[in-house]
Motif scaffolding. Structure first.
Motif, mmCIF file in Angstrom:
data_model
loop_
_atom_site.group_PDB
_atom_site.id
_atom_site.type_symbol
_atom_site.label_atom_id
_atom_site.label_comp_id
_atom_site.label_asym_id
_atom_site.label_seq_id
_atom_site.Cartn_x
_atom_site.Cartn_y
_atom_site.Cartn_z
ATOM 1 N N THR A 165 56.184 60.324 55.628
ATOM 2 C CA THR A 165 57.497 60.030 56.187
ATOM 3 C C THR A 165 58.480 61.122 55.765
ATOM 4 O OG1 THR A 165 58.185 58.669 54.293
ATOM 5 C CG2 THR A 165 57.167 57.530 56.166
ATOM 6 N N SER A 192 58.456 58.905 60.945
ATOM 7 C CA SER A 192 57.147 58.420 60.479
ATOM 8 C C SER A 192 56.068 59.250 61.149
ATOM 9 C CB SER A 192 56.969 56.940 60.830
ATOM 10 O OG SER A 192 57.981 56.154 60.204
ATOM 11 N N LEU A 222 62.725 61.300 55.395
ATOM 12 C CA LEU A 222 64.055 60.725 55.498
ATOM 13 C C LEU A 222 65.036 61.882 55.467
ATOM 14 C CD1 LEU A 222 66.048 58.367 55.497
ATOM 15 C CD2 LEU A 222 65.828 58.293 52.998
ATOM 16 N N GLN A 253 64.772 58.340 59.815
ATOM 17 C CA GLN A 253 63.435 58.405 59.218
ATOM 18 C C GLN A 253 62.421 58.781 60.286
ATOM 19 O OE1 GLN A 253 61.926 55.859 56.009
ATOM 20 N NE2 GLN A 253 60.347 55.165 57.432
#
Length: 316
Positions: free
Chosen positions: A293, A281, A295, A279
Motif C-alpha cells: 500500500t 492498494s 498512503l 491510499q
C-alpha cells in the motif's frame, strides 16, 4: 555491510544507525501534468517561492532501505514500511544523510533524513511487518483537522474509489509525463545500488528476480494517476507532504503485472495548501491478494490556483 547493499553504516551505542552523506539527483525537471510543469522544474518552483526545482521526497527512501536491511535483514525488503512527513525541500547538489534510532520496540524505529546544515528533510518511522504498530502517518491522520473551505478539492468525496488499473514496470519502460525516465535510468543514479535491483545479479538474491526499490514503488503507484477520475481542479501545482510505503507480501518485482486501486481517505489543509490523503492498494494482478500500500498526502499550493483568495491572479 549487508550482502544486499554495500552502503557503509555506522552503528552507535545508543541504538542509532547512521548512513553516509549522499547527493541525490532531481530526475523530474521535465515532469508535467495537466499541461503544465511541476514543482520539480526550476522556473515553476521559483515562481512559487522555492529556491529551485525540488527533489521528489521518495528519492530519500533509498537512503533508508540499507539501514532497514541492516536492522531486520532481507525481510525488510519484503515486509518493511517507511512512513514519513516531509519537512523541508531538498535541491540537487545538497547532501543528505539518513539516521534510524531504535527505541525499545524491536520492530519499529524512528527515522530522519538531514541536510549538512541540520535541516530536517523528513522524519517518521520505519518498521517491519506484519504488525507495524502505529506508524508516523497513522499518528498524523489521527490529528488532522478536516478541510472546511475547499476550492481546489471542492469535488473530492472522501471514501470514493477509483477502478482497478493494471500497472507494470519494465527496465527500459519510460514511465510517462509524470516520471519521464526508466527504471534503468534511475538505477544509474540511485544513491544506494543493490544486486537485488540489477538483473545481472538478482539471480543470486533470495527472490531470484530483480525487485523495485522503495522509491520506484512510489512511481509504480502513481503511474496511471493522470488517467484516473480524481476531480482535483486545475491548473494547480502539488507536492508530496506525507508518504508511507508499506510492503505486505513483497518485494515488488520488475516486469510483474499488478493492479492498483485508489481510495480518497481524508482532506486537510494549511494556510498555503489544500491536501488530499489517498491510499493506493497494490494487488497481484487478477487477484484480491494485497501486496503493498501507499498512503500519500498530496498538498496543492493555493498560490498556483488562479483566483484563489489571498493569491488572486497567481498561477503556477
Amino acid at each position: 555491510m549487508s550482502l544486499l547493499f554495500n552502503t557503509p553504516i555506522e552503528a552507535k551505542p545508543d541504538g542509532m544507525f547512521v548512513g553516509p552523506w549522499r547527493s541525490p539527483r532531481n530526475m523530474l525537471t521535465a515532469q508535467s501534468y495537466d499541461g503544465h510543469k511541476s514543482i520539480h522544474d526550476d522556473d515553476t518552483a521559483s515562481k512559487l517561492g522555492f529556491r529551485g526545482g525540488t527533489i521528489e521526497g521518495p528519492t530519500h527512501f533509498s537512503l533508508l532501505a540499507p539501514l532497514g536491511v541492516r536492522i531486520w535483514g532481507e525481510d525488510f525488503l519484503a515486509r518493511g514500511c517507511i512512513s514519513a512527513h516531509y519537512r523541508a525541500p531538498c535541491f540537487e547538489g545538497e547532501e543528505t544523510q539518513a539516521q534510524i534510532r531504535l527505541a525499545g520496540d524491536p520492530r519499529r524505529a524512528e527515522v530522519q533524513v538531514l541536510k549538512r546544515d541540520g535541516v530536517e528533510v523528513l522524519h517518521g518511522t520505519i518498521s517491519l511487518g506484519p504488525d507495524h504498530g502505529q506508524t508516523a502517518l497513522d499518528l498524523r491522520l489521527g490529528q488532522i483537522e478536516p478541510l472546511r473551505e475547499r476550492r481546489i478539492l471542492a469535488d473530492i468525496v472522501v471514501g470514493a474509489k477509483t477502478p482497478r488499473r493494471q500497472v507494470v514496470m519494465e527496465f527500459n519502460q519510460n514511465m510517462g509525463e509524470l516520471y519521464p525516465f526508466s527504471l534503468r535510468e534511475k538505477l544509474q543514479s540511485i544513491t544506494e545500488p543493490s544486486p537485488a535491483y540489477d538483473p545481472a545479479s538478482a539471480t543470486e538474491t533470495p527472490w531470484r528476480r530483480p525487485i523495485l526499490p522503495f522509491e520506484m514503488i512510489s512511481v509504480l503507484c502513481q503511474y496511471t494517476i493522470a488517467d484516473e477520475p480524481i476531480p482535483v481542479r486545475n491548473p494547480v501545482v502539488g507536492l508530496f507532504a506525507d508518504q508511507e510505503i508499506r510492503l505486505i507480501d513483497g518485494p515488488l518485482l520488475v516486469g510483474e503485472p499488478y493492479e492498483v486501486e485508489r481510495t480518497m481517505i481524508a482532506m486537510s489543509g494549511s494556510r498555503r495548501t489544500e491536501s488530499l490523503w489517498m491510499q493506493t492498494s497494490v494487488y497481484r494482478a487478477g487477484t484480491d491478494h494485497l501486496v503493498a500500500t501507499q498512503l500519500l498526502n498530496q498538498a496543492y499550493l493555493k498560490a498556483s490556483f488562479p483566483g484563489y483568495p489571498e493569491y488572486e491572479g497567481a498561477s503556477g
